[in-house]
Scaffold this active site. Sequence first.
Site, PDB file in Angstrom:
ATOM      1  N   TYR A  33      51.848 -28.454  60.632  1.00 51.78           N
ATOM      2  CA  TYR A  33      53.252 -28.529  60.089  1.00 51.78           C
ATOM      3  C   TYR A  33      54.176 -29.677  61.158  1.00 51.78           C
ATOM      4  O   TYR A  33      53.685 -30.330  62.201  1.00 51.78           O
ATOM      5  CB  TYR A  33      53.931 -27.264  60.746  1.00 51.78           C
ATOM      6  CG  TYR A  33      53.912 -26.946  62.298  1.00 51.78           C
ATOM      7  CD1 TYR A  33      55.325 -26.928  62.828  1.00 51.78           C
ATOM      8  CD2 TYR A  33      53.148 -26.358  63.010  1.00 51.78           C
ATOM      9  CE1 TYR A  33      55.617 -26.627  64.040  1.00 51.78           C
ATOM     10  CE2 TYR A  33      53.203 -26.275  64.297  1.00 51.78           C
ATOM     11  CZ  TYR A  33      54.425 -26.376  64.851  1.00 51.78           C
ATOM     12  OH  TYR A  33      54.658 -25.952  66.136  1.00 51.78           O
ATOM     13  N   ARG A  52      52.802 -38.417  63.013  1.00 50.32           N
ATOM     14  CA  ARG A  52      51.947 -37.517  63.811  1.00 50.32           C
ATOM     15  C   ARG A  52      51.623 -36.728  62.559  1.00 50.32           C
ATOM     16  O   ARG A  52      50.361 -35.945  62.614  1.00 50.32           O
ATOM     17  CB  ARG A  52      52.748 -36.556  64.693  1.00 50.32           C
ATOM     18  CG  ARG A  52      52.049 -35.742  65.422  1.00 50.32           C
ATOM     19  CD  ARG A  52      52.940 -35.176  66.606  1.00 50.32           C
ATOM     20  NE  ARG A  52      53.867 -34.367  66.093  1.00 50.32           N
ATOM     21  CZ  ARG A  52      54.924 -33.824  66.789  1.00 50.32           C
ATOM     22  NH1 ARG A  52      54.880 -33.797  68.377  1.00 50.32           N
ATOM     23  NH2 ARG A  52      55.956 -33.099  66.213  1.00 50.32           N
ATOM     24  N   ARG A 100      37.866 -17.073  49.312  1.00 47.08           N
ATOM     25  CA  ARG A 100      37.676 -17.355  50.817  1.00 47.08           C
ATOM     26  C   ARG A 100      36.203 -17.533  51.292  1.00 47.08           C
ATOM     27  O   ARG A 100      35.531 -16.815  51.014  1.00 47.08           O
ATOM     28  CB  ARG A 100      38.099 -15.782  51.431  1.00 47.08           C
ATOM     29  CG  ARG A 100      38.255 -15.852  52.919  1.00 47.08           C
ATOM     30  CD  ARG A 100      38.615 -14.401  53.521  1.00 47.08           C
ATOM     31  NE  ARG A 100      38.820 -14.428  54.968  1.00 47.08           N
ATOM     32  CZ  ARG A 100      37.672 -14.333  55.723  1.00 47.08           C
ATOM     33  NH1 ARG A 100      36.369 -14.156  55.032  1.00 47.08           N
ATOM     34  NH2 ARG A 100      37.693 -14.243  57.210  1.00 47.08           N
ATOM     35  N   LYS A 149      48.799 -30.716  65.530  1.00 45.82           N
ATOM     36  CA  LYS A 149      49.897 -29.809  65.538  1.00 45.82           C
ATOM     37  C   LYS A 149      49.574 -28.886  64.287  1.00 45.82           C
ATOM     38  O   LYS A 149      50.245 -28.756  63.135  1.00 45.82           O
ATOM     39  CB  LYS A 149      51.304 -30.363  65.027  1.00 45.82           C
ATOM     40  CG  LYS A 149      52.582 -29.719  65.271  1.00 45.82           C
ATOM     41  CD  LYS A 149      53.634 -30.471  65.299  1.00 45.82           C
ATOM     42  CE  LYS A 149      55.137 -29.686  65.324  1.00 45.82           C
ATOM     43  NZ  LYS A 149      55.283 -28.977  66.825  1.00 45.82           N
ATOM     44  N   GLU A 181      51.957 -27.532  79.208  1.00 43.85           N
ATOM     45  CA  GLU A 181      53.235 -27.666  78.508  1.00 43.85           C
ATOM     46  C   GLU A 181      53.670 -26.066  78.184  1.00 43.85           C
ATOM     47  O   GLU A 181      53.270 -25.229  78.795  1.00 43.85           O
ATOM     48  CB  GLU A 181      52.821 -28.214  77.266  1.00 43.85           C
ATOM     49  CG  GLU A 181      52.058 -27.580  76.162  1.00 43.85           C
ATOM     50  CD  GLU A 181      51.448 -28.368  75.044  1.00 43.85           C
ATOM     51  OE1 GLU A 181      52.287 -29.403  74.792  1.00 43.85           O
ATOM     52  OE2 GLU A 181      50.551 -28.009  74.241  1.00 43.85           O
TER      53      GLU A 181
END
Length: 285
Positions: A33, A52, A100, A149, A181
């Site tokens: 995301y 990114r 799945r 991310k 962070e």
Amino acid sequence: MTRTVYVNGEYLPEHDATVSIFDRGFLFADGVYEVTSVLDGKLIDFAGHAKRLQRSLDELEMRNPVTEDELLEIHRELVRANDLTEGLIYLQVTRGAADRDFAYPSEETDPTIVLFTQAKAGLAENPMAKTGMKVISIPDERWGRRDIKTVQLLYPSMGKMAAKAAGAHDAWMVEDGVVTEGTSNNAYIVKGNTIITRHLGHEILHGITRAAVLRMAQEAQMKVEERPFTMEEAKAADEAFITSASTFVMPVVEIDGEAVGNGAPGNVTARLREIYLDEMRKAAI
């Protein structure tokens, strides 16, 4: 007011937007995301977020369903359709819907792409920039590839809740004795005339706001040192702050109940926030 959202090539009212229960983002957190801020109806650092996004997709061997130009047009249309002046655009891409299985589905499987807006009045004039925020320390128990991310955000959510329970605003994560962070932001301290923040690697997210702020700091003749720092160093610092796409540059005035510096936002942090907002508004598209 019902928002217009974007799902797999269509602009839809939010109540008509759906994603398959077989989507791998839902079943495996197999997705990435980005969040882009909007100020004055314009996108902040869109190119950085697009770059990114592509890096995250490449690291996970995931296909990008749109070009950068198409992505920019989608962002702009959502700003227009939702009359968004100040706020955020959330973007998520997953590996798509398939029965799945831990193994990836075939390469012909279409990725899922979703975007929606969140209006945030006062984003740039957040009163916390004047008072500062409080953080606590927690152990960093995330997976090792934090530079990607992904939508795997359960542990950061737990960290936010731990901070809330402690009467704080956020948590700084600690691994091997040093700060990595914040739960959704990069962390910094200021000692003397030096801004100190952890160097890039797999251990932290390569923040888009981080890159811009460090560049602007160096252009303003501020000294920057990229290295790990301990919580003890942070508590003894003159200033501390965080950066992220939604908070920009935000002062930290208390860590684990101890005041940082004089317990008020410092001059370096205030100047960096001022420079960042000014420069980003000029460059917004």
